[in-house]
Design a protein around this motif. Structure first.
Motif, PDB file in Angstrom:
ATOM      1  N   THR A 137       0.700  -1.124  -0.096  1.00 15.42           N
ATOM      2  CA  THR A 137       0.116   0.003  -0.011  1.00 15.42           C
ATOM      3  C   THR A 137       0.813   1.148   0.007  1.00 15.42           C
ATOM      4  OG1 THR A 137      -1.791  -0.984   1.134  1.00 15.42           O
ATOM      5  CG2 THR A 137      -1.866   1.373   1.253  1.00 15.42           C
ATOM      6  N   ASP A 143       1.140   5.059   9.061  1.00 13.29           N
ATOM      7  CA  ASP A 143      -0.219   5.422   8.820  1.00 13.29           C
ATOM      8  C   ASP A 143      -0.734   5.157   7.217  1.00 13.29           C
ATOM      9  OD1 ASP A 143      -0.416   6.632  11.271  1.00 13.29           O
ATOM     10  OD2 ASP A 143       0.049   8.531  10.550  1.00 13.29           O
ATOM     11  N   LYS A 195      -3.414   1.799   5.757  1.00  8.61           N
ATOM     12  CA  LYS A 195      -4.739   1.782   5.087  1.00  8.61           C
ATOM     13  C   LYS A 195      -5.100   0.484   4.513  1.00  8.61           C
ATOM     14  CE  LYS A 195      -4.119   6.645   3.895  1.00  8.61           C
ATOM     15  NZ  LYS A 195      -3.821   7.769   2.797  1.00  8.61           N
ATOM     16  N   SER A 246      -7.912  -1.094   5.985  1.00  8.68           N
ATOM     17  CA  SER A 246      -9.338  -0.529   6.069  1.00  8.68           C
ATOM     18  C   SER A 246     -10.156  -0.617   4.999  1.00  8.68           C
ATOM     19  CB  SER A 246      -9.217   1.391   6.125  1.00  8.68           C
ATOM     20  OG  SER A 246      -8.200   1.728   5.414  1.00  8.68           O
TER      21      SER A 246
END
Length: 478
Positions: free
Chosen positions: A444, A471, A475, A478
């Motif tokens: 990612t 951070d 993701k 999510s």
């Protein structure tokens, strides 16, 4: 007619075929650079009964390939494709953002795994030990390379490129990489994955002359012919190679190996280039031999580096490959505004119980087996010191992989208790609030960097803030 020899052959074939590692063996590798991945490659290819976890202190994999290879060497970075295939083989679990020695200890790993492989490279600078080494704008090659490659810990490195001349102490591949980055036209660097802060600084740089200083002579240079050719072919850049004893050098050529002969012949050929042919080049690099750094001097206002005092050497002995260095007593000062030390690296011990040679900066080992620690191995620069290129690291990693399989099959790594593997380590990390990054999560982050690079017509724009890395990586959940 079937002979007895045929049956003997079949017997030994099946003996070897079924001489595998017992099921359920857990192995971990500390470090996700070439040494770690090549060791894993051999293990995965040759033994189906091993699960491997790979720990990395940064949230991103690939170590020296990402943060050490020069940004204009995209072909060398293609090895990342091989490492990615290994990571996605289903046999290896990448666990990033975990610092061994802080988040988990070596003893924790030895308790959890049947085998521990230390492949975390060399992350400490060697020192010259001369006056002025702590002055501003005197920087190590490791820090400088990390700065232009986007290594988070070096992203805020304070450098003054508003000078005319830079001196690089050392004549290896890293020294030539740095010289090339300092002198390469910006329109070429803009198309690489060089860190944006470095690109902006280099756009504003006033450096026009780079001098590479070495203690020995042209027959002992440590760079490869590939690196030398790149320097000679740099657009808008001339070169000056200081050769003081051409007759002796030419007489030695027939005695040298083919790689050494090719480098020496190219040096002689380049030194013959008439300066009139390149006098209009706006930039220049120089190779200066037989000089030992003695002192770094500051300007009168004590705010900047003014020069490097060097001792002039001569080489003694019949061994041209490794001659003795004799100080002539003569001194000279090379004017410069910046000094970069490319004199090698050292590894650091990640635990007190690790047998370590502090002088050489390596783990004490024999054939990859760490001295006095059953089931603990080391691979790459932490074992050998910072020598060789990625291709030689491949062979080293495969050799260590062979030793590991030999010991596992012979029961040399056997323990009286069954090892729990990664679950116990992940539980410890969770208790401490550490956020491990998986390879899927890295992908990612990888995609985000590539997207940012597209906007600037670059292969990628590296993210240099660790918190931002994590951070973005998370993701993926999510």
């Amino acid at each position: 007619m079937v002979t007895n020899g045929f049956f003997i052959y079949i017997f030994f074939f099946f003996t070897l075929l079924y001489q595998t590692v017992p099921c359920g063996k857990f192995l971990c590798i500390v470090g996700s650079g070439p040494a770690g991945f090549y060791t894993a490659q051999h293990l995965i290819k040759n033994e189906p009964n091993i699960e491997i976890d790979m720990f990395e202190k940064l949230p991103v994999p690939f170590g020296l390939v990402r943060y050490g290879v020069a940004p204009d060497h995209a072909d060398v970075k293609n090895v990342i494709n091989t490492f990615t295939s290994i990571a996605k083989s289903g046999r290896l679990q990448f666990i990033g953002n975990v610092t061994v020695g802080k988040d988990v200890t070596l003893n924790d790993l030895r308790t959890a795994y049947d085998v521990v492989v230390l492949a975390y490279g060399a992350a400490q600078d060697r020192w010259l030990g001369i006056p002025g080494e702590n002055f501003e704008n005197v920087v190590s090659a490791r820090k400088f390379v990390g700065w232009y490659n986007g290594l988070p810990e070096e992203s805020n490195l304070q450098l003054n490129l508003n000078v005319e001349t830079a001196v690089i102490i050392g004549q290896g591949n890293v020294a030539l990489d740095i010289a090339r980055i300092l002198l390469t036209p910006i329109e070429i660097l803009e198309k690489t994955d060089i860190a944006q802060h470095a690109l902006q600084a280099l756009k504003e740089s006033r450096i026009r002359n780079v001098k590479l200083v070495g203690r020995r002579g042209p027959l002992q240079v440590a760079f490869t012919i590939k690196e030398l050719r790149e320097m000679i072919k740099l657009p808008e850049v001339s070169n000056r190679i200081h050769l003081e004893d051409r007759d002796y050098i030419e007489a030695c050529i027939p005695k040298t190996s083919r790689p050494r002969r090719r480098i020496t012949e190219l040096l002689l050929q380049s030194a013959n280039t008439k300066q009139a042919e390149v006098k209009d080049a706006p930039k220049q690099w120089e190779l200066i031999f037989h000089r030992t750094p003695v002192e770094i001097v500051k300007s009168e206002n004590q705010r900047s580096v003014e020069g490097l005092v060097v001792g002039i050497n001569r080489l003694k002995g019949d061994n041209w490959e490794n001659p003795q260095i004799e100080d002539t007593g003569l001194r000279e000062t090379i004017p410069c505004g910046m000094i970069i030390k490319s004199i090698g690296y050292k590894s650091l011990p990640l635990s007190e119980e690790l047998p370590f040679d502090h002088i050489r900066g390596v783990i004490r080992q024999k054939e990859g087996r760490v001295e006095g620690m059953s089931g603990v191995f080391c691979s790459g620069w932490v074992a050998s010191g910072p020598v060789g290129v990625i291709a030689s690291t491949l062979q080293s990693g495969h050799d260590v992989g062979k030793r590991i399989l030999e010991d596992l099959r012979k029961g040399n790594c056997a323990s009286s208790t069954e090892k729990p593997g990664r679950d116990v380590i992940l539980s410890q990390l969770a208790t401490k609030g550490v956020e491990p990054v998986t390879f899927v999560e890295w992908e990612t982050l990888d995609n985000e960097e590539r997207e940012r690079g597209k906007n600037q017509k670059k292969p990628r724009e590296k993210i240099i803030d660790v918190r931002e890395m994590i951070d973005i990586a998370k993701k993926a959940q999510s």
